[in-house]
Write a protein that holds these residues in place. Structure first.
Motif, PDB file in Angstrom:
ATOM      1  N   LYS A   1       0.943  -1.170  -0.009  1.00  0.00           N
ATOM      2  CA  LYS A   1       0.117   0.010  -0.078  1.00  0.00           C
ATOM      3  C   LYS A   1       0.805   1.219  -0.011  1.00  0.00           C
ATOM      4  O   LYS A   1       1.973   1.174   0.416  1.00  0.00           O
ATOM      5  N   MET A   2       0.280   2.303  -0.156  1.00  0.00           N
ATOM      6  CA  MET A   2       0.989   3.444  -0.263  1.00  0.00           C
ATOM      7  C   MET A   2       1.239   3.988   1.309  1.00  0.00           C
ATOM      8  O   MET A   2       0.076   3.617   1.969  1.00  0.00           O
ATOM      9  N   PRO A   3       2.408   4.118   1.522  1.00  0.00           N
ATOM     10  CA  PRO A   3       2.496   4.561   3.296  1.00  0.00           C
ATOM     11  C   PRO A   3       2.080   5.800   3.487  1.00  0.00           C
ATOM     12  O   PRO A   3       1.981   6.499   2.715  1.00  0.00           O
ATOM     13  N   GLU A   4       1.530   5.554   4.802  1.00  0.00           N
ATOM     14  CA  GLU A   4       0.990   7.107   5.339  1.00  0.00           C
ATOM     15  C   GLU A   4       1.738   7.501   6.383  1.00  0.00           C
ATOM     16  O   GLU A   4       1.587   8.650   6.720  1.00  0.00           O
TER      17      GLU A   4
ATOM     18  N   LEU B   1       6.348   4.042   5.800  1.00  0.00           N
ATOM     19  CA  LEU B   1       7.407   4.200   4.661  1.00  0.00           C
ATOM     20  C   LEU B   1       8.801   3.257   4.949  1.00  0.00           C
ATOM     21  O   LEU B   1       9.265   2.721   3.859  1.00  0.00           O
ATOM     22  N   LEU B   2       9.241   3.364   6.057  1.00  0.00           N
ATOM     23  CA  LEU B   2      10.467   2.592   6.339  1.00  0.00           C
ATOM     24  C   LEU B   2      10.130   1.236   5.977  1.00  0.00           C
ATOM     25  O   LEU B   2      11.085   0.361   5.304  1.00  0.00           O
ATOM     26  N   LYS B   3       8.987   0.688   6.291  1.00  0.00           N
ATOM     27  CA  LYS B   3       8.529  -0.884   6.142  1.00  0.00           C
ATOM     28  C   LYS B   3       8.778  -1.007   4.477  1.00  0.00           C
ATOM     29  O   LYS B   3       9.202  -2.178   3.940  1.00  0.00           O
ATOM     30  N   VAL B   4       8.099   0.001   3.752  1.00  0.00           N
ATOM     31  CA  VAL B   4       8.105  -0.236   2.270  1.00  0.00           C
ATOM     32  C   VAL B   4       9.528  -0.139   1.853  1.00  0.00           C
ATOM     33  O   VAL B   4       9.905  -0.942   0.831  1.00  0.00           O
ATOM     34  N   LEU B   5      10.272   0.524   2.280  1.00  0.00           N
ATOM     35  CA  LEU B   5      11.685   0.981   1.850  1.00  0.00           C
ATOM     36  C   LEU B   5      12.525  -0.558   2.122  1.00  0.00           C
ATOM     37  O   LEU B   5      13.334  -0.704   1.277  1.00  0.00           O
ATOM     38  N   VAL B   6      12.235  -1.043   3.272  1.00  0.00           N
ATOM     39  CA  VAL B   6      12.924  -2.367   3.385  1.00  0.00           C
ATOM     40  C   VAL B   6      12.618  -3.547   2.467  1.00  0.00           C
ATOM     41  O   VAL B   6      13.370  -4.250   2.067  1.00  0.00           O
TER      42      VAL B   6
END
Lengths: 740, 540
Positions: free
Chosen positions: B184-187, B192-197
């Motif tokens: 999902k788009m981070p909010e 965001l950190l999770k997405v980046l990882v």
């Protein structure tokens, strides 16, 4: 000037000679100039290459200095050892980038520079830094045709000591420039390297320094100390150093002072100038085509040639113009001579007519006069005996006018052999019938021909025979008489012999009388004697003149004596005395012959009297003129005209008179007098020659010198010098005498 | 007779010396002069021949004014102009400094204006400035930006409110990767950190290599960490070479963001990103070229997220990879969801020098260029922005739609094909309102940067706009000199500090006090005070 004329050929020949001379001199000048220019150009090229070399030495020194500075930066030194980069190393990289010294302060030689760290494959420059060499190489700078791996290995393959990689195109951002990579390993002086300072040098700077002046066919190249070609180019642009090669020539002796040699490259003469830097051993070569060097001279020669050509063309045009202008008076003179000739030609018939008129109607006193008159009028004077005929024309009613009819008659007469044809009045004419022709037959023939051919009625009178030209007048008179007679008698032709004989007359015509009178008044004793002899012979030799009439003849002749005395300007007393004396002598003779002779003698003595009077008059006149001339010779305006004016004579008469009386011409005499005076003045030695010239009536010393030389055979100066010498000698002699 | 001729000659001379008064036509009427006159104009060129420029020729025909150009290349323009102005002689009539790289600062203009080198335009605006007056009304704040501390206006500005730049802090996330990994788009920052990882570990580019760079950015163009990401923790207008870097207004008080507590929290988050290995360690030294190299890597796109004013700042726009990115709405952090507003700079574009013999005519020329194209239904004055109709722009066809979805008015023919010498490239004081910009033809099916910028600004960031920014102001020249020195030092130090705190070279707990002390020594207080003083004057 005619193209074919000698003058033209001569003119053209000299013109071409001058032209050739000018061209030869021009070419000599050109060779000297080109030699000079060549030497100067080479010197200039040597100077500029030397300057370029010093410039690059300085720049390389800057680069080396900067490389050294960079290699000693603590950030660089510490970063060299890193293999795997820790987080803090990225901060170092950031700090490193910020601390890299700027490079573009002074010139554009350095396009950029960076430090490449072998261990970490990171690079840092003032404008970028990264540990991702591959990404940076592709994005920030990239040599065409070389990928990041190849570039890295080409750098890592060796230890660099300020060596360079040849120029090649490098792309960065949107632009592409040719770059020479100059590399030095860090730490310097070791066998292994941990990092490299790489300076990206603008190849364009080599071109800017070495390129100008090479032009078509020329080239430049830069070699590093190992001899590899780093940069090269020609007039069109840079050349790939990898493929560029040039003819090797002996480089011995090449040093920082540039060496120039003449080389032939692919058929062209080139000047090759080479310099080798003492600083880093790089060599700089420039090859300049000779034609480029001499382009200036060639253009100068072209310019000079054009100037010479224009000058010569202008000269030709000017001389043609001047020749034409100067020839104009001569042309005019020629034209006026033609005009005068033409005019004389036009006047000739009139002159002839005037002469013939006189010949027929009044006669000439002397044969010589008649002859010269005939000469002037260009009429053939009837030389031998002949007869004179006169003709009168009676034009028919409605026929041709009298002048035309008369002209026709004269034409016919000419055809029949008549000469000296002369129209008199409107309807009359006279002509001479040579002795060889029968005058009466010719006359009859003429009348017939006129009537038949032109329907013109004519009547001809044939006069008596004449012996010479002087007799023509009386022959003509006789012819008129015969014509009158013919008209009266209704004949168409009549001759003097047809006239009723006048036996009762003596022969002393009025004409003879007037001639005689004239001769006496002229004092011409010889001619008068001849005439009187003729009259005597005509009257006394034949017996057909009655003695009584001969007495009358004598009386008439004595009348001539009287007439003379009355006409002469003598005083009345001496006249009467002379006449009385003559009367006594005349009447003392009984016979007519005796009286005639007495009168004849008296007349001849009168001739002598006249002649003697005349002579004395001439002598007086001559003395007067001489005195006048002697008095006035210093007047520069003295001339024949002035003297003639003074004495009331015509110039022509004076000229003749002078020659007759003095023996030489007036001008010669005047010159003689003036020179005599000049000689005297020279002898006196008081006046300088210039003043003598004026004093003897000359305005132009040149004329004076010429006249003097002509008269005395020496120049006045020489004469004066010799006189000087003589005088001095004399003085010496007189000075010496007292000592004796 | 002689006297009369002399008088006539004197009268003619007098007339010829004052043609400006005799010739200029009334405000708003064309041509400006009947008999052609020539004005010398200084500007910057990239080598193009402005005499042959179509807009020059159109203007000459329209106004009757022939322009004699005095030009300079971009690099030496600043020096050339400085020399010209310092010597005060041989000045052209008009100076048009472009905004691509401003060659004269506002305080320099104020300074030269006070010296009389530039003439004040106030009375000319009053008398002739129909368009200038309208422009100042339509663009609030624009008059203030060109009003010098002495109260005079020396420059006519360009009036272009580029809408997307009013919210410049944008975050671009690779939507293709998100979709591929089913994320999902981070909010929030944590999301965001999770997405980046996930980006780091799950090979979203599918090349089998762990070469992904989950988050990067670069220097300038709102690409650094202190922009988008910092706003989740601390309001920050960022830094873009502006006079008010990191300064903002908190209840009318000028505040310096890098010394605030929220800033420290932001730094902590950055450290977390770095420690998690999802932050590009070269984010502090990257240039545009490096970002383009990473997103353009032949072995597959390596970048998951980047920050920039627009997508073109990180990806080659001609590559399809540009369309992989979408704008991420502001993260919900301790400071809330914030998209920091950025004021519009109305750059000075038209200055009249004391050498100008015809100030009225020169001003009329500038005022003519300031015509708002929308004020005239003929749209004729779009030419002042794009060059003549037909070459620079065309009218939209029936049914074509603009960027904002309304019927389109025109199509821009020059912006995508530079260096055609058709327009002045917005050199003059032209007026280009968004109301016009958004009515240019847009293809709803085709991706364009312009459209994505409009859409992302309007749909993603607009609702989080928070305006605490300080407006552009003209400083007194002595203040400006003092500020400039402080700014350079402070900016470098803060930037380095962000890098050092993030990468661990400085410790956020131990070194914070030292950090504040250093900034204080560098004169942050003065910076704040002088800005406050100027703002107070500006606000009066």
């Amino acid at each position: 000037m005619d193209v074919g004329s000698t003058y033209f050929r001569k003119f053209i020949a000299s013109y071409l000679a001058i032209l050739a001379g000018a061209l030869v001199l021009g070419n000599i000048a050109f060779w000297r100039a080109s030699d000079l220019v060549e030497r100067r150009a080479i010197a200039q090229a040597r100077a500029s290459i030397s300057q370029a070399m010093r410039l690059f030495d300085a720049r390389f020194a800057e680069v080396e200095g900067m490389a050294l500075q960079v290699s000693r930066m603590p950030g660089v030194v510490s970063f060299m050892e890193n293999r795997e980069l820790a987080d803090s190393d990225y901060v170092k990289l950031l700090e490193l980038q910020r601390s890299m010294p700027p490079f573009q302060l002074t010139n554009k030689f350095v396009a950029n520079y960076y430090v490449y760290f072998r261990n970490s494959r990171a690079i840092a420059s003032p404008s970028f830094a990264s540990a991702r060499f591959d990404a940076l190489y592709g994005a920030a700078f990239r040599f065409e045709g070389i990928d990041s791996r190849a570039w890295e290995s080409s750098i890592e393959g060796r230890v660099w000591r300020g060596d360079a990689l040849p120029a090649r195109p490098m792309s960065s951002d949107a632009s592409t420039t040719r770059i020479v990579a100059w590399i030095r390993s860090i730490p310097s002086g070791y066998r292994t390297s941990k990092a490299e300072t790489v300076f990206l040098l603008n190849d364009g700077e080599f071109r800017a320094a070495l390129g100008p002046g090479i032009d078509e066919g020329g080239w430049y190249c830069v070699q590093d100390r190992s001899g590899s070609i780093i940069s090269a180019g020609n007039s069109r642009g840079p050349l790939d150093p990898g493929t560029f090669s040039f003819m090797k020539i002996d480089d011995a002796g090449v040093s920082s002072s540039p060496l120039s040699r003449e080389v032939v490259e692919s058929g062209r003469k080139m000047f090759r100038i080479t310099a080798r830097s003492d600083y880093n051993g790089w060599s700089y070569r420039v090859s300049i085509p000779r034609s480029v060097v001499l382009a200036d001279v060639d253009s100068a020669r072209l310019f000079a040639s054009i100037i010479v050509a224009i000058t010569f063309l202008l000269g030709l045009a000017l001389s043609a113009y001047l020749a034409r202008r100067n020839a104009r008076p001569v042309m005019r003179l020629a034209a006026s001579v033609d005009y005068l000739t033409e005019e004389a030609e036009r006047q000739a018939p009139l002159v002839a007519a005037a002469f013939l008129d006189r010949l027929y109607r009044s006669g000439f006193p002397r044969l010589a006069d008649a002859e010269s008159g005939a000469d002037d009028a260009r009429v053939a004077l009837p030389s031998s005996q002949g007869r004179v005929a006169t003709v009168r024309v009676f034009p028919s009613e409605g026929g041709r006018p009298p002048e035309a009819a008369r002209a026709a008659v004269l034409e016919l007469a000419s055809g029949l052999g008549a000469t000296a044809l002369h129209p008199i009045g409107v309807d009359k004419a006279a002509f001479v019938i040579p002795e060889s022709l029968d005058p009466c037959a010719l006359a009859a023939c003429l009348v017939d021909a006129c009537a038949n051919s032109y329907g013109v009625e004519t009547i001809v009178g044939v006069g008596g025979r004449f012996e010479d030209a002087l007799g023509i007048k009386s022959a003509c008179d006789a012819a008129w008489e015969a014509l009158e007679f013919a008209i009266l008698s209704g004949a168409s032709v009549a001759s003097t012999s047809d006239l009723p004989s006048c036996a009762s007359g003596y022969r002393f015509s009025l004409d003879d009388e007037s001639r005689l009178t004239t001769l006496i008044s002229m004092g011409d004793r010889d001619e008068a004697g001849r005439l009187i002899g003729e009259i005597r012979a005509a009257n006394f030799s034949s017996s057909d003149v009655p003695p009584a009439l001969l007495g009358e003849l004598a009386a008439e002749l004595s009348g001539c004596v009287h007439k003379f005395w009355f006409r002469a300007s003598a005083d009345a007393a001496s006249r009467d005395r002379a006449i009385d004396a003559f009367r006594q002598r005349f009447e003392s003779s009984e016979s007519a012959r005796g009286r005639f002779d007495t009168a004849a003698c008296e007349l001849l003595s009168l001739c002598d009297l006249v002649a003697s009077t005349k002579r004395s008059h001439n002598e007086g006149l001559r003395d007067g003129i001489s005195a006048y001339v002697s008095k006035n010779f210093a007047d520069p305006l003295l001339c024949l005209a002035k003297v003639a004016d003074e004495f009331g004579l015509s110039e022509g008469y004076l000229s003749r008179f002078y020659k007759e009386q003095v023996g030489i011409s007036f001008s010669d005499d005047l010159e003689r007098i003036r020179m005599g005076a000049a000689l005297e003045l020279l002898e006196e030695g008081r006046l300088p020659i210039e003043h003598i010239v004026e004093n003897v009536g000359y305005t132009n010393s040149n004329t004076f010198y010429k006249a003097f030389k002509r008269c005395f055979g020496v120049s006045p100066r020489a004469y004066a010098d010799s006189r000087e010498a003589r005088t001095t000698d004399k003085d010496k002699a007189s000075a010496a005498r007292p000592e004796e | 007779m002689m006297k009369r001729a002399l008088a006539a000659a004197v009268a003619a001379l007098a007339l010829s010396a004052l043609p400006a008064f005799a010739q200029v036509s009334p405000a708003g009427q064309y041509p400006i002069v009947k008999d052609k006159i020539t004005l010398k104009v200084f500007t910057i060129t990239n080598g193009e021949d402005l005499n042959a420029n179509l807009q020059t020729q159109w203007l000459e025909k329209k106004t009757g004014i022939h322009i004699e150009w005095v030009t300079s290349g971009q690099n030496e323009a600043k020096d050339k102009l400085a020399i010209m102005l310092a010597s005060g002689s041989d000045l052209p009539d008009i100076i048009m400094p472009t905004n691509t790289a401003p060659i004269i600062s506002d305080d320099q203009i104020a300074n030269y204006g006070e010296q009389g080198i530039f003439i004040p335009l106030d009375s000319l605006i009053e008398k002739y400035g129909v368009n200038a007056k309208k422009g100042f009304k339509d663009f609030p704040g624009s008059k203030g930006q060109v009003t010098s501390p002495d109260g005079h206006i020396y420059a006519l500005p360009t009036l272009a409110d580029v809408y997307h730049t009013t919210l410049p802090q944008k975050f671009w996330i690779n939507k293709v990767w998100l979709d591929k990994l089913g994320l999902k788009m981070p909010e929030t920052p944590d999301e965001l950190l999770k997405v980046l990882v996930a980006f780091r570990d799950r090979d979203p580019n599918g090349n089998g290599k762990k070469d992904e760079i989950p988050l990067t950015g670069r220097v300038n163009m709102y690409s650094s960490l202190d922009n988008y990401l910092m706003n989740a923790f601390q309001y920050s207008p960022g830094i873009n070479g502006d006079d008010f870097s990191w300064l903002y207004l908190e209840n009318g008080k000028v505040t310096f963001a890098p010394t605030q507590a929220g800033w420290r929290e932001g730094l902590r988050y950055f450290k977390r990103l770095n420690d998690a290995g999802v932050l590009d360690k070269e984010i502090f030294i990257n240039q545009k070229a490096q970002l383009l190299a990473l997103t353009g890597d032949p072995n597959g796109n390596r970048v998951g997220c980047f920050m920039n004013l627009h997508i073109g700042g990180g990806v080659d726009l001609s590559s399809p990879r540009a369309q992989e990115y979408v704008a991420l709405p502001p993260l919900k952090g301790p400071a809330g969801r914030v998209s920091a507003d950025h004021p519009i700079k109305y750059y000075p574009r038209f200055l009249i020098t004391k050498n100008c013999k015809y100030p009225e005519i020169a001003f009329r020329l500038g005022d003519a260029i300031m015509t708002n194209p929308l004020s005239d239904p003929s749209l004729e004055w779009i030419t002042a922005v794009f060059g003549p109709e037909g070459q620079g722009w065309t009218r939209a066809k029936q049914g074509q739609v603009g960027l904002d979805g309304q019927p389109a008015l025109f199509r821009d023919l020059v912006s995508d094909v530079p260096n055609q010498n058709i327009s002045w490239g917005q050199r003059g004081p032209c007026v280009y309102p968004d109301a016009l910009r958004n009515r240019q033809v847009a293809d709803p099916t085709k991706w364009t940067n312009e459209k994505s910028l409009y859409d992302s600004t309007k749909n993603v960031y607009e609702k989080y706009r928070v305006s605490k920014t300080i407006p552009y102001m003209i400083y007194k020249s002595e203040d400006a000199e003092q500020l400039a020195e402080i700014r350079v030092n402070v900016q470098n130090y803060v930037n380095d500090s962000i890098a050092k705190f993030t990468l661990g070279a400085l410790d956020i707990d131990k070194d914070w006090a030292k950090y504040l002390k250093t900034l204080d020594d560098m004169g942050v207080k003065t910076l704040v005070a002088l800005t406050q003083k100027t703002y107070d004057r500006y606000n009066k």
